[in-house]
Motif scaffolding. Sequence first.
Motif, short mmCIF file in Angstrom:
data_model
loop_
_atom_site.label_atom_id
_atom_site.label_comp_id
_atom_site.label_asym_id
_atom_site.label_seq_id
_atom_site.Cartn_x
_atom_site.Cartn_y
_atom_site.Cartn_z
N UNK A 174 0.84 -1.22 0.00
CA UNK A 174 0.00 0.00 0.00
C UNK A 174 0.86 1.25 0.00
N UNK A 175 1.89 1.22 0.84
CA UNK A 175 2.71 2.42 1.00
C UNK A 175 3.52 2.70 -0.26
N UNK A 176 4.01 1.64 -0.90
CA UNK A 176 4.77 1.85 -2.15
C UNK A 176 3.90 2.56 -3.18
N UNK A 177 2.62 2.23 -3.20
CA UNK A 177 1.71 2.92 -4.13
C UNK A 177 1.55 4.39 -3.76
N UNK A 178 1.43 4.67 -2.46
CA UNK A 178 1.31 6.08 -2.02
C UNK A 178 2.57 6.87 -2.36
N UNK A 179 3.71 6.20 -2.22
CA UNK A 179 4.97 6.89 -2.53
C UNK A 179 5.11 7.12 -4.03
N UNK A 180 4.59 6.19 -4.80
CA UNK A 180 4.57 6.36 -6.26
C UNK A 180 3.80 7.64 -6.63
#
Length: 312
Positions: A174-180
């Motif tokens: 989830x967080x990798x998507x937010x960072x993207x």
Amino acid sequence: MNWKPKGLLGIMLALLLILGGCAQPGSKTGPAENRLNVVATTTMLADLSGVIGGEHVAVSGLMGPGIDPHLYQAGAGDVTLMQQADVVVYNGLHLEGKMGEIFESLSGQGHAVICLEAGLDEAKLLRWDGGGSVYDPHIWFNVSLWQEAARIVAEGFSQADPGNTPAYQANLANYLRELEALDAYIRARAAELPAEQRVLVTAHDAFNYFGNAYGFEVRGLQGISTDAEAGTADVSALADFIAERKIKAIFVESSVPPKTIQALQAAVRAKGFDVAIGGELYSDSLGGENSGAQTYILTVRANIDAIVEALQ
Ligand SMILES: [Zn+2]
């Protein structure tokens, strides 16, 4: 690495590498229903640990908002906290410049630690000459490197607490998507500035990863660490640069006293050019509770917004 230790010197070198480097996370023993007790050094790492760990971790951060990690001295209470933690999370790369001996002693005792320095690909690090470190420690301002940091923390938590690996991996995804999305936001905002206006002048060299990732020329008044005073020659040279390039704004930082950047502004004025102070950037710490920048994502957004607004 391609060298072979030779004789006593080789053995000493090998020992230094072991002691000076970062240990791998160990295993946690204890009841699975207990939350993983995590101690993180900086506000960035406390935030990241909370995001990745979610409900399965209890995070204590050593440094509060506005605290300068280069100068931070751990007190006796901090050392006790770290010794009692299941996992200690730290940046390394000499960011926590006064805490090296503590990390060495934790690793020496076989304590579980997550050290970003140990997990990051050296090829992605920016070199730095001097200041006690071979590499620039301010990795969090390149969002793709912070994605690597998130992977390292998730891996470390999974090793320390294997039963909750699926949760850590789901939080990571989830967080990798937010960072993207954050990375895309920075690129879109930076693109509002013509290339020649993308010049970032701040109190210390915290923004090289940012500049490298997002196309800004970066000039810092102090070296990479705040543990050094800017000399008058540095101030004068940078003032020339600002006046010649007609740079609209320079920036103060939340974790560095504003006097150096104010002195720079005065020096630029003495050369007949008026440069504004373009607000406060967060450099080595996230914003405080009511700042609107209390998470990593909010902090990075606040910085790019302040930069683009001041340089436009
Ligand atoms: Zn710094």
